[in-house]
Motif scaffolding. Structure first.
Motif, short mmCIF file in Angstrom:
data_model
loop_
_atom_site.label_atom_id
_atom_site.label_comp_id
_atom_site.label_asym_id
_atom_site.label_seq_id
_atom_site.Cartn_x
_atom_site.Cartn_y
_atom_site.Cartn_z
N LEU A 1 -1.71 11.87 2.88
CA LEU A 1 -1.97 10.52 2.37
C LEU A 1 -3.40 10.44 1.85
CD1 LEU A 1 -1.01 7.10 3.77
CD2 LEU A 1 -3.39 7.55 3.32
N LEU A 2 -4.33 11.03 2.60
CA LEU A 2 -5.74 10.98 2.20
C LEU A 2 -5.99 11.68 0.87
CD1 LEU A 2 -7.40 11.76 5.65
CD2 LEU A 2 -7.18 9.52 4.54
N LEU B 1 -3.15 1.81 0.43
CA LEU B 1 -3.43 1.47 1.82
C LEU B 1 -4.74 0.69 1.95
CD1 LEU B 1 -2.90 1.67 4.88
CD2 LEU B 1 -4.16 3.84 4.82
N MET B 2 -5.81 1.20 1.35
CA MET B 2 -7.11 0.56 1.50
C MET B 2 -7.15 -0.81 0.83
SD MET B 2 -8.33 2.58 3.60
CE MET B 2 -9.75 1.54 3.87
N LEU C 1 -2.39 2.61 11.11
CA LEU C 1 -1.55 2.98 9.99
C LEU C 1 -0.11 3.13 10.47
CD1 LEU C 1 -0.86 3.94 7.15
CD2 LEU C 1 -1.75 6.20 7.77
N ILE C 2 0.07 3.80 11.62
CA ILE C 2 1.41 4.09 12.14
C ILE C 2 1.51 3.67 13.61
CG2 ILE C 2 3.11 5.91 12.62
CD1 ILE C 2 1.66 7.61 10.47
N ARG D 1 6.39 4.06 -0.08
CA ARG D 1 5.43 4.90 -0.80
C ARG D 1 4.44 5.54 0.17
NH1 ARG D 1 2.80 8.33 -2.56
NH2 ARG D 1 1.41 8.28 -4.36
N LEU D 2 3.93 4.75 1.12
CA LEU D 2 3.00 5.29 2.11
C LEU D 2 3.68 6.31 3.01
CD1 LEU D 2 0.93 2.15 3.13
CD2 LEU D 2 0.25 4.01 1.60
#
Length: 183
Positions: free
Chosen positions: A35-36, A45-46, A158-159, A11-12
């Motif tokens: 994403l933001l 994510l958060m 994140l990556i 999903r991310l």
């Protein structure tokens, strides 16, 4: 500490846009702005990061300019921790400490306020940024945290662009966690 399921990772990843040939030919840029602006993906994510670090007794979250500011400030708020910006040379007022790191051709430098941890020796600091590539900036950031008498609990990204091997530069100095890995 918690990790994401394969479905959550997918999903991310699907929320991150690829931009070919940016900033120069041959580069496939991972654009996190998509994403933001996806409230569901950003929330996922958060929530994940807050769950992962909730019991880690984090005093400060240090974010690397500039996308690390976005994730870092939001996460610091969720953890009840302070936020510390790590910026390019000459961008912070007041007394700073600096660390140089190598680029493909030459050097660059990042800075942090000398009193960023409010004189709390041994402050528990989480370092965060959007991605780790060659690792030079992240390595320099961990060194800054140490120079300010903080303890880097983990360097979180994140990556991780695994094909560039940046994680290997940071792991001798701090534990590394990447939400997503891109080969």
């Amino acid at each position: 500490m918690k990790t994401l399921s394969p479905q959550e990772k997918a999903r991310l990843l699907e929320s991150i846009r690829d931009i070919p040939d940016f900033p120069k030919p041959g580069i496939l840029f991972k654009d996190i702005t998509t994403l933001l602006n996806d409230a569901e993906a950003f929330g996922l994510l958060m929530n994940h990061l807050a769950d992962r670090y909730r019991d880690a007794d984090i005093d400060f979250v240090a974010g690397i300019e500039s996308r690390g500011f976005i994730f870092g400030a939001a996460l610091a708020d969720r953890l009840g921790a302070g936020f510390v910006p790590i910026r390019k040379k000459g961008k912070l007022p007041g007394t700073t400490i600096a660390e140089k790191y190598a680029l493909e051709y030459g050097f660059d430098e990042i800075e942090m306020h000398i009193d960023a941890f409010r004189e709390k020796e041994g402050a528990r600091v989480l370092l965060i940024d959007d991605l780790i590539a060659t690792g030079g900036t992240a390595e320099a950031a961990v060194k800054l945290i140490r120079a300010a008498k903080g303890s880097c609990v983990e360097a979180c990204f994140l990556i991780d662009l695994t094909f560039l091997g940046g994680r290997k530069k940071v792991e001798p100095l701090a534990s590394v966690y990447a939400v997503l890995e891109v080969a």
